[in-house]
Design a protein around this motif. Structure first.
Motif, PDB file in Angstrom:
ATOM      1  N   ALA A 180       0.730  -1.159   0.054  1.00 21.48           N
ATOM      2  CA  ALA A 180       0.049   0.026   0.092  1.00 21.48           C
ATOM      3  C   ALA A 180       0.895   1.257  -0.028  1.00 21.48           C
ATOM      4  O   ALA A 180       0.481   2.269  -0.655  1.00 21.48           O
ATOM      5  N   ALA A 181       1.890   1.200   0.806  1.00 18.74           N
ATOM      6  CA  ALA A 181       2.737   2.537   0.795  1.00 18.74           C
ATOM      7  C   ALA A 181       3.618   2.684  -0.502  1.00 18.74           C
ATOM      8  O   ALA A 181       3.686   3.608  -0.745  1.00 18.74           O
ATOM      9  N   VAL A 199      11.889  -8.430  -5.681  1.00 21.13           N
ATOM     10  CA  VAL A 199      10.728  -8.688  -6.797  1.00 21.13           C
ATOM     11  C   VAL A 199       9.591  -8.060  -6.559  1.00 21.13           C
ATOM     12  O   VAL A 199       9.085  -7.390  -7.105  1.00 21.13           O
ATOM     13  N   ASP A 200       9.051  -8.515  -5.360  1.00 17.04           N
ATOM     14  CA  ASP A 200       7.768  -8.008  -4.979  1.00 17.04           C
ATOM     15  C   ASP A 200       7.835  -8.182  -3.346  1.00 17.04           C
ATOM     16  O   ASP A 200       8.880  -8.673  -2.571  1.00 17.04           O
ATOM     17  N   PHE A 201       6.474  -7.706  -2.601  1.00 14.28           N
ATOM     18  CA  PHE A 201       6.458  -7.503  -1.268  1.00 14.28           C
ATOM     19  C   PHE A 201       6.251  -9.075  -0.617  1.00 14.28           C
ATOM     20  O   PHE A 201       6.330  -9.396   0.497  1.00 14.28           O
ATOM     21  N   PHE A 202       5.632  -9.929  -1.485  1.00 13.69           N
ATOM     22  CA  PHE A 202       5.018 -11.138  -0.917  1.00 13.69           C
ATOM     23  C   PHE A 202       5.968 -12.407  -0.987  1.00 13.69           C
ATOM     24  O   PHE A 202       5.520 -13.068  -2.110  1.00 13.69           O
ATOM     25  N   ARG A 230       4.675  -4.254  -8.129  1.00 14.83           N
ATOM     26  CA  ARG A 230       4.042  -3.834  -6.802  1.00 14.83           C
ATOM     27  C   ARG A 230       2.467  -4.293  -6.813  1.00 14.83           C
ATOM     28  O   ARG A 230       1.698  -3.525  -6.051  1.00 14.83           O
ATOM     29  N   GLN A 231       2.036  -5.034  -7.885  1.00 14.33           N
ATOM     30  CA  GLN A 231       0.656  -5.264  -8.095  1.00 14.33           C
ATOM     31  C   GLN A 231       0.289  -6.410  -7.120  1.00 14.33           C
ATOM     32  O   GLN A 231       1.088  -7.326  -6.822  1.00 14.33           O
TER      33      GLN A 231
END
Lengths: 563, 119
Positions: A220-221, A268-271, A310-311
């Protein structure tokens, strides 16, 4: 009246008893031993991490600082900080930052740590008084000590099992007599339920927060971050062996320029927890081949923070699974708490601890319409979420041209249940629009033999109800084990109609009065056996889900003074 | 070993709030840690058995032979009852600890001299 019996102990059948004790001792002994071994190992490791806290502080000089490759695919990056210090006039060099520094999968983390120590700068390191060559730049809290909770569960199970195996039967004496009161629960079981439930909650939260909660907040940030050109400077498949086989992760190292300098990152991504697996890793490497140009998202306030993607993806919903543990644990703890309350309730039935008579009481439904929707949605999501994993496998097999017929046929009943669960959700969603009964009981806590008045009002469009029946029901509920299932049987022993009418002027609101029979049983709740009293409301609505709500009430024993 | 348990008037039906008075006597073959007189209810029937001790009188380090007069007020509930699934009964037990040798006297606690019939 006098009763007298010969209670000379009989000899127990020693063979079976001994065999059972032997098996129990070996079984629970292994639990205890393995748990104790791991406990000792973890505590030993925690002590090692704690040791530098007592080592003397020594001035040291940073010689070099950067990110190094550990050669370990699971933790490939490490802050490589070389420093020099002197002990008794002799110079020593070390590159150990802290105890058990095995590296990290995150380039950012290693880079941030290295950035704390600039070459040529001064720092304070801790040196072992026994081994001057052993030094560390940082002291860390021994968080590993919390891991001891896991083997302690085994220690507890083993210990309790051993205790139960040998408890109180040093000879055959006790087995020769049968005391019913000895079976009385001490209430410890309920406390264990609460403890287990809270453990589930803690574990669920501990998994959910780093796996999904924090990544979701970071995602979200990152919506305010800026798109920045970047170049892939390294893309490789990392793999390492685990107990369950081989784990895979795509390691994509990229470089970008922001804030007047070059940065590197491999986020690569946050998850990251949810993008493991060989197929996922391969797909990521296909998107970001070595040397390719790409766009990454950079935090304008802190250019060291960036991410390639970031999707939000549907598979991120899998990160909600730990919440199942939180909800189940909460329910378990609440159940245990209620059972502890039941024990208190039984004690309060003693003379001298009477409660004052209550005035009117607005009844709460056992499960409200919103609760029914919530429960059905929860079940539907959980069930279909799990089944969809297998359906997806089946679908991929279809796509590849080699359908797995056994899996397809096996899945049919599970898919049907899943579809039915969506139907139930729809049913309860429609029922949300139903008129809702509001019941007032006077007195609020009646006794056997009391006159009981019930006032009802339907909120909403009560005119849609074509027929309504409100009645008082008393029933037995007995819970028992059948195989591995816990089963509850119910038997209604009395019903008393309060209203049963199709007259539209009587339905929206009204009052009814009955005398509760004095020769029946009052409310009673033990762990497995209950006497339940409920007021039930059933309203028929044409071509729409019916109104159906149950309102539990408590009927107390007759006043002692009335005998 | 001989254990006896008797109520003063020989009755086994007690209304809630009524005093249950009686005597527990024992003749033990050896020493015991304690002797307990317990008033409790228990369930039988289809469900897993529930047992709840509501009063416990304890005599520590008793003589090998002796007696203890007890006076316990009958609780106001639960009543003795019998249904299709559950039967709830009251009893007093004299228990020798730690061995667990037991003498039991069945009681009926309720407003009437018969258990509440739900069947």
């Amino acid at each position: 009246m006098e009763f007298s019996v010969d209670t000379t102990p009989k000899q127990p059948s020693g063979c079976g008893s001994l065999a059972g004790k032997g098996f129990g001792t070996v079984f629970f002994g292994l639990f205890f031993l393995m748990g104790a071994l791991f406990t000792v190992f973890i505590l030993g490791e925690a002590f090692k991490q704690l040791a530098p806290w007592w080592w003397p502080a020594t001035d040291c000089t940073i010689l070099s600082s950067g990110v190094g490759d550990t050669g370990d695919d699971q933790h490939p990056y490490r802050a490589l900080v070389r420093y020099r210090y002197e002990i008794d006039g002799r110079a020593y060099e070390s590159d150990r930052v802290f105890h058990s520094d095995r590296g990290t999968p995150s380039f950012d983390r290693a880079r941030d740590r290295a950035a704390r120590y600039q070459p040529g700068g001064a720092a304070t390191c801790r040196v072992s008084p026994d081994q001057p060559a052993l030094a560390m730049l940082e002291r860390r809290l021994p968080w590993i000590v919390f891991a001891v909770l896991f083997p302690l569960i085994f220690v507890a199970i083993g210990g309790i099992g051993l205790y139960a195996t040998w408890r109180g039967s040093p000879s055959g004496k006790e087995q020769a007599v049968e005391s019913i009161s000895q079976k009385a629960s001490s209430g410890r079981g309920h406390k264990v339920l609460v403890f287990m439930g809270l453990t589930f909650v803690v574990v669920g939260v501990a998994v959910f927060v780093p796996m999904t909660g924090l990544p979701a907040i970071r995602l979200a940030a990152s919506l305010t971050w800026e798109a920045t050109p970047c170049t892939i400077v390294g893309a490789s498949m990392r793999s390492w062996s685990t107990d369950d086989g081989t784990s895979y992760r795509a390691d994509v190292l990229y470089e970008y320029r922001a804030g007047g300098r070059d940065w590197r990152s491999n986020r690569v991504d946050f998850f990251s927890f949810l993008t493991s697996g060989r197929d996922n890793a391969r797909a990521i490497l296909d998107r970001y081949p070595d040397g390719a140009d790409a766009a990454c998202w950079v935090n304008p306030g802190d250019p060291s923070r960036s991410v390639l993607e970031r999707q939000f993806r549907p598979k991120h919903l899998l990160g909600l699974i730990p919440l199942v543990f939180v909800i189940a644990g909460g329910a378990l703890a609440n159940h245990g708490r209620k059972l502890m309350g039941l024990r208190r309730g039984v004690e309060e039935t003693e003379i001298g601890k009477d409660v004052p008579a209550h005035g009117p009481l607005i009844l709460k439904p056992e499960v409200g319409p919103v609760g029914k929707v919530g429960a059905s949605v929860f079940f539907a999501l959980l069930w279909n979420g799990i089944v969809s994993v297998f359906v997806w496998q089946a679908w991929k097999a279809w796509e590849s041209g080699s359908p797995d017929w056994f899996l397809n046929i096996f899945l049919i009943p599970f898919v049907l249940v899943g579809l039915f669960s969506f139907g139930v959700v729809g049913h309860f969603l429609l029922a949300l629009a139903n008129p809702r009964p509001r019941l007032t009981l006077i007195p609020g806590s009646p006794r056997l033999g009391d006159a009981l008045r019930i006032e009802w009002v339907f909120t909403g469009r009560a005119g849609r109800i074509g027929h309504v029946r409100i009645f008082l029901e008393g029933r037995e509920e007995a819970t028992y084990q059948r195989g591995t299932d816990t089963v509850t049987d119910r038997e209604v022993f009395t019903t008393h109609n309060l209203i049963d009418t199709g007259n539209d002027w009587e339905i929206p609101k009204g009052t009814a009065e009955i005398i509760i029979p004095s020769d029946t049983m009052h409310s009673f709740a033990a762990d497995s056996n209950k006497i339940i009293w409920e007021i039930k409301v059933e309203g028929e609505i044409v071509r729409w889900p019916d109104v159906s709500q149950n309102f539990p009430i408590e009927i107390r024993p007759t006043r002692v003074e009335d005998f | 070993m001989m254990l006896t348990l008797q109520t003063t008037n020989g009755g086994t039906w007690f209304k809630p709030g009524q005093l249950i008075e009686g005597r527990a006597s024992w003749h033990l073959e050896g020493e015991a840690d304690a002797i307990e007189v317990r008033l409790f209810w228990y369930t039988t029937g289809k469900g897993t058995q529930d047992v709840e001790i509501v009063r416990r009188l304890r005599v520590d380090s008793p003589d090998t032979s002796g007696h203890h007069d007890f006076s316990i007020r009958a609780p106001k509930g639960p009543y003795s009852f019998s249904g299709k699934l559950i039967t709830l009964a009251w009893a007093i037990e004299l228990v020798v600890l730690p061995g667990g040798e037991t003498k039991r006297l069945d009681l009926l606690i309720g407003p009437a001299p018969v258990e509440v019939d739900l069947a």
